[in-house]
Design a protein around this motif. Structure first.
Motif, mmCIF file in Angstrom:
data_model
loop_
_atom_site.group_PDB
_atom_site.id
_atom_site.type_symbol
_atom_site.label_atom_id
_atom_site.label_comp_id
_atom_site.label_asym_id
_atom_site.label_seq_id
_atom_site.Cartn_x
_atom_site.Cartn_y
_atom_site.Cartn_z
ATOM 1 N N SER A 148 55.533 24.313 -26.978
ATOM 2 C CA SER A 148 56.555 23.400 -27.497
ATOM 3 C C SER A 148 57.550 23.147 -26.359
ATOM 4 O O SER A 148 57.545 23.876 -25.358
ATOM 5 C CB SER A 148 57.274 24.027 -28.688
ATOM 6 O OG SER A 148 57.994 25.167 -28.231
ATOM 7 N N HIS A 149 58.427 22.150 -26.562
ATOM 8 C CA HIS A 149 59.471 21.892 -25.547
ATOM 9 C C HIS A 149 60.306 23.144 -25.320
ATOM 10 O O HIS A 149 60.592 23.524 -24.184
ATOM 11 C CB HIS A 149 60.396 20.757 -26.007
ATOM 12 C CG HIS A 149 59.854 19.405 -25.670
ATOM 13 N ND1 HIS A 149 59.669 19.000 -24.372
ATOM 14 C CD2 HIS A 149 59.446 18.375 -26.453
ATOM 15 C CE1 HIS A 149 59.165 17.779 -24.366
ATOM 16 N NE2 HIS A 149 59.013 17.372 -25.611
ATOM 17 N N GLY A 202 50.085 20.618 -27.464
ATOM 18 C CA GLY A 202 51.508 20.966 -27.314
ATOM 19 C C GLY A 202 52.396 19.745 -27.134
ATOM 20 O O GLY A 202 51.945 18.611 -27.218
ATOM 21 N N ASP A 203 53.696 20.031 -26.868
ATOM 22 C CA ASP A 203 54.679 18.939 -26.777
ATOM 23 C C ASP A 203 54.621 18.200 -25.450
ATOM 24 O O ASP A 203 55.013 17.040 -25.358
ATOM 25 C CB ASP A 203 56.102 19.503 -26.924
ATOM 26 C CG ASP A 203 56.420 19.864 -28.361
ATOM 27 O OD1 ASP A 203 55.648 19.464 -29.256
ATOM 28 O OD2 ASP A 203 57.435 20.554 -28.578
ATOM 29 N N GLU A 232 55.188 15.698 -17.019
ATOM 30 C CA GLU A 232 56.307 16.056 -17.904
ATOM 31 C C GLU A 232 56.850 17.447 -17.558
ATOM 32 O O GLU A 232 58.046 17.699 -17.682
ATOM 33 C CB GLU A 232 55.859 16.003 -19.370
ATOM 34 C CG GLU A 232 55.641 14.580 -19.837
ATOM 35 C CD GLU A 232 55.086 14.531 -21.249
ATOM 36 O OE1 GLU A 232 55.734 15.060 -22.165
ATOM 37 O OE2 GLU A 232 53.990 13.959 -21.418
#
Ligand code: FAD
Length: 330
Positions: free
Chosen positions: A89-90, A126-127, A133
């Protein structure tokens, strides 16, 4: 390759070439002990950095950090942490980057990593969908941190002082001269690399390749496509047929038939090692002659073969990764 040796004044006139190495975190205490000795030997040739791989999904986080800390505490070598973002996740990715920065790591190889089921459409992706990113996240986390922190005073137990936090020096990314296994074509590989540079990457390291034209042709296409960051060729001396087969399985990069056959028919282990080291030395000499900015050597956690390659090339290590020599003029 350029000549080596000393000039009339006795000064060392061998070319300065940045060398770097890649290790993976050990799985046992015995392997960890052996890896410490390997790192000490690799450090003797003053590499620009030594990178440590990271299991996708964070499976090797603690073991990777232990190796990176060993380098910080026992050598002068810059440790580079591979980080993957797949499945995170982030918030998790943010915590991970912060943890490595807090440990004093300032060089990263930002990777997406492979999803567990090797499916790009998996819910487990995932994020963060790409390495680009993660590159942005590394820079963002750094900017959001307090610029100053409390540090211990070396040699003065219990004392501390306020100092500037170290900033990320290198944010490297992976690139694939013979194409990422899931890429639709070379244009996509160049576009992906350009996206990572625009996101803030300042160095690219290639996947293994077996022919100098694969690397040199890819660099040429990357330059034509607008990529300007140095592209370090990743080379591995492969010293057994079993290792070659395993590498082919892991990377999907087909080795030349002559190398596979020669390794298979050579009965003697020393003869096999010689074949692999000679092949890697030739390949390295060709890419350096074609303008490669340095060499990134995959070690398989052994120092012997890679140091043999460095020795045969007659390279003198450079302390800094210099700008790419004449690749752009080619
Ligand atoms: P990305 O750059 O995000 O690319 C992934 C895929 O998405 C590619 O097919 C790419 O073409 C496509 N893509 C992404 N962005 C775009 C875009 N903007 N436009 C078009 N297409 C796009 N794996 C580990 O788990 N741990 C490691 O320590 C590790 N170290 C590595 C070191 C090197 C030098 C290399 C070459 C690979 C390493 N890998 C490692 C493997 C890597 O994680 C996998 O190859 C993974 O599938 C791709 O990661 P990436 O960072 O290149 O992903």
């Amino acid at each position: 390759m350029a000549a080596t040796g000393s000039d009339a004044s006795g000064a060392d006139c061998r070319p300065q070439t940045p060398i770097s190495f890649e290790l993976f975190p050990p799985r046992t205490d015995a392997a960890a002990l052996a890896l410490g000795r390997t790192i000490d030997r690799l450090a003797e040739v003053r590499p620009a950095f030594i990178s440590v791989t990271f299991g996708a999904g964070g499976t090797s986080r603690d073991r990777s950090l232990t190796v990176l800390r060993y380098m910080l505490e026992h050598t002068d070598v810059e440790p580079m942490a591979h980080l993957t973002c797949v499945g995170s996740s982030h918030a998790e990715a943010n915590r991970l980057v912060r943890e490595f920065l807090d440990a004093g790591i300032t060089s990263f190889l930002a990777l997406r990593g492979d999803p567990p089921a090797a499916g790009e459409d998996d819910a487990g992706i995932g994020d963060l969908g790409s390495a680009a990113e993660l590159v942005q996240l590394i820079h963002r986390v750094q900017e959001e941190r307090e610029p100053f922190a409390q540090f211990g005073v070396p040699g003065v137990p219990g004392a501390s002082e306020i100092g500037e936090r170290p900033r990320p020096e290198r944010v490297a990314v992976a690139t694939f001269p013979t194409g990422h296994p899931r890429s639709r074509g070379v244009a996509q590989d160049v576009d992906t690399l350009l996206a990572k540079e625009i996101a803030g990457a300042n160095l690219a390291i290639t996947q293994l390749f077996w022919r100098s034209d694969d690397y040199l042709g890819f660099v040429e296409r990357a330059r034509a496509g607008g990529v300007t960051i140095p592209i370090l060729p990743g080379i591995m001396p492969v010293t057994t047929p079993a290792r070659l087969a395993r590498l082919t399985e892991l990377t999907g990069v087909e080795p030349p038939a002559e190398l596979s056959i020669d390794l298979e028919i050579e009965p003697d282990a020393a003869g096999q090692a010689e074949l692999g080291i000679a092949y890697a030395t030739r390949l390295a000499a060709e890419v350096l002659a074609g303008g490669a900015p340095g060499l990134h050597l995959y070690t398989f956690n052994r120092h012997e073969a890679v140091l043999d390659v460095v020795g045969r090339l007659g390279l003198r290590p450079a302390d800094q990764l210099v700008n790419e020599r004449n690749t752009t003029e080619r």
